[in-house]
Design an enzyme around this catalytic site. Structure first.
Site, PDB file in Angstrom:
ATOM      1  CD  GLU A  90      -2.752  -1.302   2.261  1.00  0.00           C
ATOM      2  OE1 GLU A  90      -2.931  -0.639   3.114  1.00  0.00           O
ATOM      3  OE2 GLU A  90      -3.633  -2.319   2.058  1.00  0.00           O
ATOM      4  CD  GLU A 107      -4.644  -8.083   0.901  1.00  0.00           C
ATOM      5  OE1 GLU A 107      -5.344  -7.288   1.195  1.00  0.00           O
ATOM      6  OE2 GLU A 107      -3.312  -7.693   1.145  1.00  0.00           O
TER       7      GLU A 107
HETATM    8  O1  9MR Z   1      -8.077  -8.682   7.410  1.00  0.00           O
HETATM    9  C1  9MR Z   1      -6.859  -7.748   8.321  1.00  0.00           C
HETATM   10  C2  9MR Z   1      -7.899  -7.499   9.478  1.00  0.00           C
HETATM   11  O2  9MR Z   1      -8.047  -8.762  10.249  1.00  0.00           O
HETATM   12  C3  9MR Z   1      -6.927  -6.567  10.173  1.00  0.00           C
HETATM   13  O3  9MR Z   1      -7.931  -5.966  11.266  1.00  0.00           O
HETATM   14  C4  9MR Z   1      -6.583  -5.378   9.200  1.00  0.00           C
HETATM   15  C5  9MR Z   1      -5.945  -4.400   9.945  1.00  0.00           C
HETATM   16  O4  9MR Z   1      -5.568  -3.360   9.159  1.00  0.00           O
HETATM   17  O5  9MR Z   1      -5.927  -5.822   8.114  1.00  0.00           O
HETATM   18  C6  9MR Z   1      -6.673  -6.701   7.340  1.00  0.00           C
HETATM   19  O6  9MR Z   1      -5.967  -7.259   6.156  1.00  0.00           O
HETATM   20  C7  9MR Z   1      -5.611  -6.120   5.201  1.00  0.00           C
HETATM   21  C8  9MR Z   1      -4.392  -6.486   4.580  1.00  0.00           C
HETATM   22  O7  9MR Z   1      -3.241  -6.630   5.584  1.00  0.00           O
HETATM   23  C9  9MR Z   1      -3.782  -5.246   3.531  1.00  0.00           C
HETATM   24  N1  9MR Z   1      -4.764  -5.133   2.720  1.00  0.00           N
HETATM   25  C10 9MR Z   1      -6.268  -4.782   3.285  1.00  0.00           C
HETATM   26  C11 9MR Z   1      -6.818  -5.905   4.448  1.00  0.00           C
HETATM   27  C12 9MR Z   1      -7.929  -5.772   4.525  1.00  0.00           C
HETATM   28  O8  9MR Z   1      -7.868  -4.378   5.481  1.00  0.00           O
END
Ligand code: 9MR
Length: 413
Positions: free
Chosen positions: A209, A316
């Site tokens: 990101e 994802e």
């Molecule tokens: O799915 C993840 C969630 O459990 C966490 O709370 C969150 C915190 O930012 O991150 C989520 O995963 C993210 C991933 O690491 C990066 N891309 C976006 C995903 C969804 O937010």
């Protein structure tokens, strides 16, 4: 026995499904530089590729996504260690997926160890490998490979990492110190993986990101603030230096289907690609019923596929629906089908080097989206009881119909 409902309701979704669906959405911002593809069918698709055959499995328990997609790309899922520890859930995972990503547990917040860091002899960041070790051992026991997610990110990274004496009350450190810390941290994580679990992690999201939601890079990232714009290149340089030679290095981001962001990310990838520092581009692919546009997905893949040898992964994948009525779930199945039709077509005919598709979560009962959207979300392949949804079956139909793509040619050929 759960019968294959989707096939009876939406059995005939042809190669044109993707195009039809794309036509329903707006194509606001297609980049001019994306190569055009002409679809030249040399022969009519046989009925057998479109219609369910008598002996084709119709029950999810007899089907396996990873096997079906074996020749095209690997299929993965984001999970947490408690899901791997639960035998029943692990069986669900290993039936359909050959790879997984830790939804959270390999992020800097989980890996960096504050107590060890402030006590370290050389003043460099220290990591805690205990949980990673456990997870990677479970992966090996289950015959699963892993995507590493993630090394350098503005989020889920401890704030103390960026401050003098690791004290949040103090100022940010300068560029040289932060570069030393970045190198030490990346070195420790990758050396642990190489030495203790060689071959288990096959790809890393080195930087996650990096682009902003407007134009340009995310300048408020502490990595950007402390190091400067070249923190991305530095992260890849260190990752290349310490990763095993077979481990693929990725830049990963969301909204990669939005034109402005696509352009910014493309420029970053081109720079890294010219220097031989990057192996792949990760399209996170968090889709939403409201904005879904398969045409933009195709445009992004075609744009990045111009870079020689670059792998493309959907890292994802999910699709937010706040309604799980039969109609809504059948519509979702068509949207998923359109994505996979596109992936199969582009990969099979060599237009793009797609190497993995990972779903962001196992089932609708564990998706991050329900909390994030503050409403129920039904974005994944399985319902909360791990029963296959219509989209599970529609994705099989995409690969089953893939013979149709024989004969597609690049315009230049
Ligand atoms: O799915 C993840 C969630 O459990 C966490 O709370 C969150 C915190 O930012 O991150 C989520 O995963 C993210 C991933 O690491 C990066 N891309 C976006 C995903 C969804 O937010």
């Amino acid at each position: 026995m759960k019968l294959r409902k989707y096939i009876t309701t939406c059995a005939v979704v042809s190669i044109l499904g993707a195009a039809l669906l794309a036509g329903c959405g707006e194509n606001k911002d297609k980049p001019e530089s994306a190569p055009e593809v002409s679809v030249e069918k040399t022969e009519e698709p046989s009925e057998a590729t479109d219609e369910p055959e008598e002996n084709k499995p119709t029950d999810a328990s007899e089907m396996s996504l990873k096997d079906e997609y074996n020749e095209l790309f690997t299929i993965g899922v984001a999970v947490n260690s408690w899901q791997l520890e639960d035998k029943e859930t692990l069986d669900v995972i290993t039936k359909d997926f050959s790879s997984f990503t830790c939804e959270n547990e390999m992020k800097p917040d989980y890996v960096l160890d504050y107590e060890k860091t402030i006590d370290s002899d050389d003043g460099m960041p220290e990591i805690n490998t205990e949980n990673m070790d456990k997870i990677m051992t479970m992966a090996e026991d289950a015959g699963l490979k892993m995507r590493g997610h993630t090394l350098v990110w503005h989020s889920q990274t401890p704030e103390w990492l960026f401050h003098e004496d690791y004290d949040e009350e103090k100022d940010y450190v300068g560029r040289d110190t932060m570069l030393e810390r970045m190198e030490a941290y990346i070195k420790k994580v990758l050396t642990f993986c190489n030495e203790k679990h060689p071959g288990t992690v096959y790809a890393w999201d080195v930087v996650n990101e990096a682009a902003s939601d407007g134009e340009g890079l995310r300048e408020d990232s502490p990595w950007y603030i402390t190091i400067g714009e070249d923190y991305i290149e530095k992260a890849f340089e260190y990752a290349r230096k310490y990763a095993d030679k077979d481990v693929k290095l990725f830049l990963n981001d969301y909204n990669t289907e939005v034109n402005e962001k696509r352009k910014v990310l493309y420029d970053v990838v081109v720079g890294l690609h010219e220097k031989g520092l990057i192996d792949g581009f990760g399209m996170q692919s968090h889709h939403d019923r409201e904005y879904f546009n398969v045409d933009e997905i195709r445009t992004t893949i075609m744009k990045f596929a111009q870079l020689e040898g670059l792998e493309i992964q959907l890292t994802e994948l999910d699709m937010h629906y706040n309604d799980n009525s039969e109609d809504a779930m059948n519509e979702q199945a068509e949207a998923y089908r359109a994505i996979f039709d596109t992936l199969v077509e582009l990969d099979k005919e060599g237009f793009a080097n797609i190497t993995n598709v990972t779903f962001w979560g196992l089932n609708d009962g564990t998706t991050w989206l329900t909390g994030h959207k503050k409403e129920d979300s039904y974005p994944l392949l399985f319902d909360e009881n791990n029963e296959a949804k219509p989209c599970y079956y529609s994705i099989f139909d995409a690969v089953a119909a893939s013979d149709k793509y024989a004969g597609i040619k690049k315009e230049s050929e």
